[in-house]
Design an enzyme around this catalytic site. Structure first.
Site, PDB file in Angstrom:
ATOM      1  N   ARG A  57      30.259  45.131  13.141  1.00 59.81           N
ATOM      2  CA  ARG A  57      28.871  45.269  13.596  1.00 59.81           C
ATOM      3  C   ARG A  57      28.741  45.591  15.074  1.00 59.81           C
ATOM      4  O   ARG A  57      27.706  46.098  15.508  1.00 59.81           O
ATOM      5  CB  ARG A  57      28.044  44.068  13.164  1.00 59.81           C
ATOM      6  CG  ARG A  57      27.781  44.118  11.645  1.00 59.81           C
ATOM      7  CD  ARG A  57      27.038  42.927  11.147  1.00 59.81           C
ATOM      8  NE  ARG A  57      27.818  41.720  11.341  1.00 59.81           N
ATOM      9  CZ  ARG A  57      28.297  40.958  10.363  1.00 59.81           C
ATOM     10  NH1 ARG A  57      28.067  41.281   9.124  1.00 59.81           N
ATOM     11  NH2 ARG A  57      28.976  39.877  10.638  1.00 59.81           N
ATOM     12  N   GLU A  94      39.431  30.302  10.324  1.00 66.70           N
ATOM     13  CA  GLU A  94      39.264  28.999   9.686  1.00 66.70           C
ATOM     14  C   GLU A  94      40.326  28.779   8.607  1.00 66.70           C
ATOM     15  O   GLU A  94      40.902  27.714   8.493  1.00 66.70           O
ATOM     16  CB  GLU A  94      37.865  28.932   9.073  1.00 66.70           C
ATOM     17  CG  GLU A  94      37.320  27.534   9.020  1.00 66.70           C
ATOM     18  CD  GLU A  94      35.864  27.496   8.567  1.00 66.70           C
ATOM     19  OE1 GLU A  94      35.436  26.420   8.148  1.00 66.70           O
ATOM     20  OE2 GLU A  94      35.179  28.542   8.628  1.00 66.70           O
TER      21      GLU A  94
END
Length: 170
Positions: A57, A94
């Site tokens: 993005r 993560e």
């Protein structure tokens, strides 16, 4: 006005708050977004050589911003997407790890770069991007995002690198 109208209400979940799709769908809101980012950069830095955008993005916000400033745009991508020799850095996610790459000749030593993305969450990707530019001996003037999720403390990871976010959510 247009930017705020396109934004979700502030009681939205982080996944909704961090979605820039409504901004992209609304040309007036998107123009306002680029206006605000351009104003900020012009006021903050007399000279910028490049905008570096993060996959994917950052590729939507970076080029129009670079065009407005009359400067070039460089890509920082996920591993294996860029042609030619690249510099790569691996960073923790993560669950597992990922790698980012930049073309080895994307910037010259000493050039001044602003890194752009839509969102700062944990800060891992942004830190990796800073590391890549440091390896090419560029000067990172600032990390610039549209939305910062304050709760995740991503900006603390950036330590001494200047950081700017347009919108903050807890």
């Amino acid at each position: 006005g247009a930017l705020l109208a396109a934004r979700e209400p502030t009681n939205c979940s982080p996944s909704l708050c961090s979605d820039i799709s409504p901004l992209l769908k609304d040309p007036a809101a998107f123009r306002t977004l680029i206006d605000l980012l351009e104003e900020h950069l012009r006021a903050s830095f007399p000279k910028i050589d490049f905008i570096a955008g993060l996959d994917s993005r950052g590729f939507l916000i970076g080029p129009p911003l670079a065009q407005r400033l009359g400067i070039g745009f460089v890509l920082i991508r996920k591993k294996g997407k860029l042609p030619g020799p690249t510099e790569s850095v691996s960073y923790a996610l993560e669950y597992g790890k990922a790698e980012l790459e930049i073309q080895s000749d994307a910037v010259e030593p000493g050039q001044k770069v602003v890194i752009v993305d839509d969102l700062l969450a944990t800060g891992g990707t942004m830190c990796a991007a800073c590391e890549l530019l440091k390896r090419l001996k560029a000067e990172v003037l600032e990390c610039l995002v549209v939305i910062e999720l304050k709760l995740l403390k991503g900006s603390e990871k950036l330590k001494s690198i200047p950081f700017y976010s347009l919108l903050q959510f807890d």
